[in-house]
Write a protein that holds these residues in place. Structure first.
Motif, PDB file in Angstrom:
ATOM      1  N   LYS A  91      -1.590  -0.435  -9.711  1.00 50.29           N
ATOM      2  CA  LYS A  91      -2.410  -1.786  -8.361  1.00 50.29           C
ATOM      3  C   LYS A  91      -3.808  -2.131  -8.904  1.00 50.29           C
ATOM      4  O   LYS A  91      -3.727  -2.908  -8.941  1.00 50.29           O
ATOM      5  CB  LYS A  91      -2.748  -0.415  -7.158  1.00 50.29           C
ATOM      6  CG  LYS A  91      -1.282  -0.850  -6.583  1.00 50.29           C
ATOM      7  CD  LYS A  91      -1.321   0.036  -4.782  1.00 50.29           C
ATOM      8  CE  LYS A  91      -0.727   0.428  -4.548  1.00 50.29           C
ATOM      9  NZ  LYS A  91      -0.535   1.137  -2.942  1.00 50.29           N
ATOM     10  N   ILE A 122       1.693   4.484  -9.246  1.00 51.95           N
ATOM     11  CA  ILE A 122       1.967   3.493  -8.776  1.00 51.95           C
ATOM     12  C   ILE A 122       0.595   3.095  -8.310  1.00 51.95           C
ATOM     13  O   ILE A 122      -0.120   1.335  -8.544  1.00 51.95           O
ATOM     14  CB  ILE A 122       2.418   3.437  -7.293  1.00 51.95           C
ATOM     15  CG1 ILE A 122       4.466   3.530  -7.288  1.00 51.95           C
ATOM     16  CG2 ILE A 122       2.147   2.059  -6.397  1.00 51.95           C
ATOM     17  CD1 ILE A 122       5.320   3.965  -6.514  1.00 51.95           C
ATOM     18  N   THR A 123      -0.563   3.796  -8.250  1.00 45.23           N
ATOM     19  CA  THR A 123      -1.858   3.869  -7.851  1.00 45.23           C
ATOM     20  C   THR A 123      -2.012   3.245  -9.103  1.00 45.23           C
ATOM     21  O   THR A 123      -3.424   2.247  -8.838  1.00 45.23           O
ATOM     22  CB  THR A 123      -2.329   5.141  -7.585  1.00 45.23           C
ATOM     23  OG1 THR A 123      -1.623   5.673  -6.148  1.00 45.23           O
ATOM     24  CG2 THR A 123      -3.817   5.010  -6.977  1.00 45.23           C
ATOM     25  N   ASP A 155       1.149  -1.174   0.143  1.00 47.49           N
ATOM     26  CA  ASP A 155       0.192  -0.363  -0.371  1.00 47.49           C
ATOM     27  C   ASP A 155       0.742   1.258   0.101  1.00 47.49           C
ATOM     28  O   ASP A 155       0.414   2.458   0.409  1.00 47.49           O
ATOM     29  CB  ASP A 155      -1.243  -0.168   0.974  1.00 47.49           C
ATOM     30  CG  ASP A 155      -0.527  -0.328   2.521  1.00 47.49           C
ATOM     31  OD1 ASP A 155       1.202  -0.228   2.307  1.00 47.49           O
ATOM     32  OD2 ASP A 155      -1.081   0.653   3.807  1.00 47.49           O
ATOM     33  N   TRP A 156       1.883   1.504  -0.200  1.00 46.54           N
ATOM     34  CA  TRP A 156       3.416   1.800  -0.368  1.00 46.54           C
ATOM     35  C   TRP A 156       3.127   3.116  -1.754  1.00 46.54           C
ATOM     36  O   TRP A 156       3.101   2.821  -2.844  1.00 46.54           O
ATOM     37  CB  TRP A 156       4.917   1.877  -0.422  1.00 46.54           C
ATOM     38  CG  TRP A 156       5.086   1.668   1.290  1.00 46.54           C
ATOM     39  CD1 TRP A 156       3.825   1.205   2.225  1.00 46.54           C
ATOM     40  CD2 TRP A 156       6.184   1.414   1.748  1.00 46.54           C
ATOM     41  NE1 TRP A 156       4.312   1.269   3.766  1.00 46.54           N
ATOM     42  CE2 TRP A 156       6.115   0.807   3.037  1.00 46.54           C
ATOM     43  CE3 TRP A 156       7.572   2.230   0.945  1.00 46.54           C
ATOM     44  CZ2 TRP A 156       7.448   1.403   4.509  1.00 46.54           C
ATOM     45  CZ3 TRP A 156       8.377   1.964   2.369  1.00 46.54           C
ATOM     46  CH2 TRP A 156       8.266   1.775   4.003  1.00 46.54           C
ATOM     47  N   GLU A 157       2.744   4.653  -1.295  1.00 46.35           N
ATOM     48  CA  GLU A 157       3.508   5.096  -2.649  1.00 46.35           C
ATOM     49  C   GLU A 157       4.571   5.560  -2.573  1.00 46.35           C
ATOM     50  O   GLU A 157       5.264   5.639  -1.863  1.00 46.35           O
ATOM     51  CB  GLU A 157       2.532   6.679  -3.011  1.00 46.35           C
ATOM     52  CG  GLU A 157       1.268   5.692  -2.605  1.00 46.35           C
ATOM     53  CD  GLU A 157       0.735   5.562  -4.464  1.00 46.35           C
ATOM     54  OE1 GLU A 157       0.995   5.851  -5.141  1.00 46.35           O
ATOM     55  OE2 GLU A 157      -0.789   4.984  -4.080  1.00 46.35           O
ATOM     56  N   SER A 170       5.619  17.206  -5.996  1.00 48.12           N
ATOM     57  CA  SER A 170       3.995  16.749  -6.248  1.00 48.12           C
ATOM     58  C   SER A 170       3.911  18.372  -6.554  1.00 48.12           C
ATOM     59  O   SER A 170       2.892  17.986  -7.376  1.00 48.12           O
ATOM     60  CB  SER A 170       3.553  16.038  -5.900  1.00 48.12           C
ATOM     61  OG  SER A 170       2.441  15.143  -6.253  1.00 48.12           O
ATOM     62  N   ASN A 223       4.480  10.173  -9.904  1.00 48.63           N
ATOM     63  CA  ASN A 223       3.567  10.748  -8.543  1.00 48.63           C
ATOM     64  C   ASN A 223       2.226  10.064  -8.652  1.00 48.63           C
ATOM     65  O   ASN A 223       2.061   9.961  -7.719  1.00 48.63           O
ATOM     66  CB  ASN A 223       3.207  11.996  -8.868  1.00 48.63           C
ATOM     67  CG  ASN A 223       2.437  12.248  -9.428  1.00 48.63           C
ATOM     68  OD1 ASN A 223       1.705  12.169 -10.366  1.00 48.63           O
ATOM     69  ND2 ASN A 223       1.672  14.235  -8.902  1.00 48.63           N
ATOM     70  N   CYS A 224       1.678   9.324  -9.833  1.00 50.06           N
ATOM     71  CA  CYS A 224       0.726   8.611  -9.151  1.00 50.06           C
ATOM     72  C   CYS A 224       0.741   6.908  -9.896  1.00 50.06           C
ATOM     73  O   CYS A 224      -0.738   6.315 -10.238  1.00 50.06           O
ATOM     74  CB  CYS A 224      -0.754   8.812 -10.069  1.00 50.06           C
ATOM     75  SG  CYS A 224      -0.502   9.733 -11.627  1.00 50.06           S
ATOM     76  N   ASP A 284       6.963   7.340   0.510  1.00 51.09           N
ATOM     77  CA  ASP A 284       6.222   6.272   1.584  1.00 51.09           C
ATOM     78  C   ASP A 284       8.097   5.593   1.067  1.00 51.09           C
ATOM     79  O   ASP A 284       8.485   5.323   2.370  1.00 51.09           O
ATOM     80  CB  ASP A 284       5.746   5.235   1.478  1.00 51.09           C
ATOM     81  CG  ASP A 284       4.776   5.827   1.755  1.00 51.09           C
ATOM     82  OD1 ASP A 284       3.957   6.508   2.405  1.00 51.09           O
ATOM     83  OD2 ASP A 284       3.005   5.176   0.640  1.00 51.09           O
TER      84      ASP A 284
END
Length: 550
Positions: free
Chosen positions: A370, A366-367, A178-180, A201, A363-364, A183
């Motif tokens: 997922k 990873i989200t 659950d890391w971005e 960011s 910056n997004c 983190d």
């Protein structure tokens, strides 16, 4: 009390008592299996009633997990609970200390997207206002050099994005599911790393909001002008041109007085109250400032699909204009003339700055990834998405540059917003401006919400601490947009400065440093990798410095 204490504690967790925070960097953390919640297989639920007590078989499973949880203090990964003890994620039941089991609806795969959806989600996210400045950027660098730089920047930003995507997985013994990226930066660089990631960011986010305000002022002005001229049967003078293209650059640098004058009082009154820089930016405050104060942005998130439609329409418009105007190209490698620019120009850093923001999704990413159903295809899907983005930029940039009529105009006339090269009387361009205006009006509050969540969340651990806090922040954000729209409405420069600034940290420096430190800790850092990633850092620094000297 010992039984109740044991039931209250997490059954399978790598955090042991209060020492967990002191050992976050140690090797005592187990892999992600060790941090799964407690599971009970569906057969262990006596009935469908969620309040039903768990069966004796579930109690046995509970005891097994208690046993394994006592072994988690060891660094031996073989002592983590095996798969036959912890069921599959789609069979999740969470055990309550009161002895009840609650089923987790949907499972992990319920909201996953196929690869095609993930690819177009990335494409749609990256397709922002930068697409309007790509032709101008190619003109600043020169046609040949511009195409080469666009291709090279696409590959470099793709690699750096790949490094961001892989960065959580390079951290051993910690569940980073659950890391971005902030983190990850905090893990390697402490709180300072997380703060720097957040600040840069926000630079990209606030820069985009300023560009949106400038563009909304532009589109609202031209839309209103089109409607006024149509209602009063006024033909656009087109600045004396008989073509379907205008040149504001030559207009501003001409010694002739070509200001629009009118003996009609109503026309003069309209132009006084309907000014692109003096009045329109302030009119937008009435509409947008109240929208920024909503607690939730869920309503505005429903309109994100308009971004895809807008880009599709721009591609159609560019194709049609290229067919109507034809290609106008001459190759002068190092020297410009009255109508054509050199193929290689020293202003190329302006294009690299624009492209840093145009390819920015680091910056997004990873989200977004997922939600990909097949995680093993993440790298392939990311590469395909970047390929589509690069081809879209290349298509729009090359067609606008090549079809711009030279003569009678110079290629230097191409504006930072290429829609400004078309008169307000052009119906197809009017539709594009009106559509983009509506889309940006709905997206702007969403950007404001994201900025508020990051700033207020960091300062107060609450995205909406009070109405006073929120309205104060929003006034500063709106004021920045109004001031730039009035005194410096140059979206090309705003994009390149904000792109190079946020790209310095989030595209080049932090991903490269994280990767090198990770390899160093594993004893796998080789000098070719160190040299290559050090050059990436130097490239990011040069990209930012180049914006101030070119």
């Amino acid at each position: 009390p010992s039984i109740m204490d044991e039931d209250w504690k997490p059954l399978v967790s790598s955090d042991q008592n209060s020492e967990s925070s002191d050992r976050r960097d140690s090797t005592d953390f187990l892999d992600c299996k060790a941090k799964r919640p407690f599971h009970v297989e569906p057969k262990n639920i006596v009935k469908d009633d969620l309040r039903e007590r768990v069966s004796s078989e579930a109690s046995i499973l509970n005891s097994r997990l208690h046993y394994y949880s006592r072994l988690t203090g060891s660094s031996d990964r073989l002592l983590s609970p095996p798969d036959h003890v912890i069921p599959q994620p789609e069979e999740i039941y969470i055990y309550s200390p009161l002895g009840t089991a609650f089923k987790v609806k949907g499972g992990e795969g319920a909201s996953k997207n196929p690869s095609i959806v993930t690819i177009f989600a990335i494409w749609n996210t990256m397709m922002g206002t930068s697409i309007l400045s790509i032709p101008w950027g190619i003109k600043q660098a020169g046609f040949t050099l511009g195409v080469l730089i666009l291709s090279a920047m696409g590959l470099l930003t793709l690699y750096c994005c790949y490094r961001v995507l892989k960065s959580p997985k390079s951290i051993p013994y910690i569940d980073t599911s659950d890391w971005e990226f902030p983190d990850v930066c905090r893990y390697y660089f402490g709180k300072c790393g997380q703060l720097s990631s957040l600040v840069f960011s926000l630079v990209s986010l606030l820069g985009a909001m300023v560009v949106y305000w400038v563009l909304m002022s532009n589109f609202l002005y031209n839309t209103g002008k089109f409607i006024y001229n149509y209602e009063h049967n006024i033909s656009d003078p087109d600045f004396g041109s008989n073509t379907s293209v205008i040149c504001p650059y030559q207009l501003h640098n001409s010694s002739m007085d070509i200001s629009i004058t009118s003996n009609n009082t109503s026309d003069a009154l309209f132009h006084f109250w309907w000014s692109k820089t003096n009045t329109i930016p302030f009119y937008l405050i009435i509409l947008l400032l109240p929208l920024l104060n909503f607690r939730s942005a869920s309503f505005f998130a429903r309109f994100t699909f308009l971004g895809t439609i807008s880009v599709m329409y721009l591609i159609f418009l560019v194709t049609l204009k290229a067919i109507q105007l034809g290609f106008h190209l001459e190759f002068h490698w190092f020297h410009s003339n009255d109508f054509f620019v050199a193929e290689f120009r020293t202003l190329f850093p302006q294009l690299t700055g624009v492209l840093t923001l145009a390819f920015f999704i680091h910056n997004c990413i990873i989200t977004l990834m997922k939600n990909n159903r097949h995680q093993e295809n993440n790298i392939r899907d990311l590469s395909v998405a970047y390929l589509l983005v690069g081809l879209t930029y290349l298509y729009v940039g090359v067609l606008i540059f090549a079809s711009f009529p030279s003569p009678p105009f110079s290629k230097d006339c191409i504006e930072p917003n290429f829609l400004d090269n078309f008169p307000s009387s052009d119906v197809l361009v009017f539709i594009a401006r009106a559509f983009l205006l509506f889309q940006m009006t709905s997206v702007y509050p969403l950007l404001g919400y994201l900025a508020r969540v990051q700033i207020m969340g960091y300062l107060f651990n609450n995205s909406y601490p009070s109405f006073f806090h929120v309205i104060t922040l929003n006034i500063f954000i709106v004021a920045a947009g109004v001031l730039m729209a009035k005194f410096y409405p140059d979206i090309g420069s705003i994009i390149r400065y904000s792109g190079a600034t946020c790209g310095l940290a989030l595209v080049f420096v932090l991903p490269a440093l994280v990767h090198m430190i990770s390899l160093k800790r594993q004893g796998e850092l080789k000098w070719p990798s160190a040299i290559f990633h050090s050059l990436l850092i130097l490239l990011g620094i040069a990209n930012l410095l180049g914006q101030f000297f070119m």
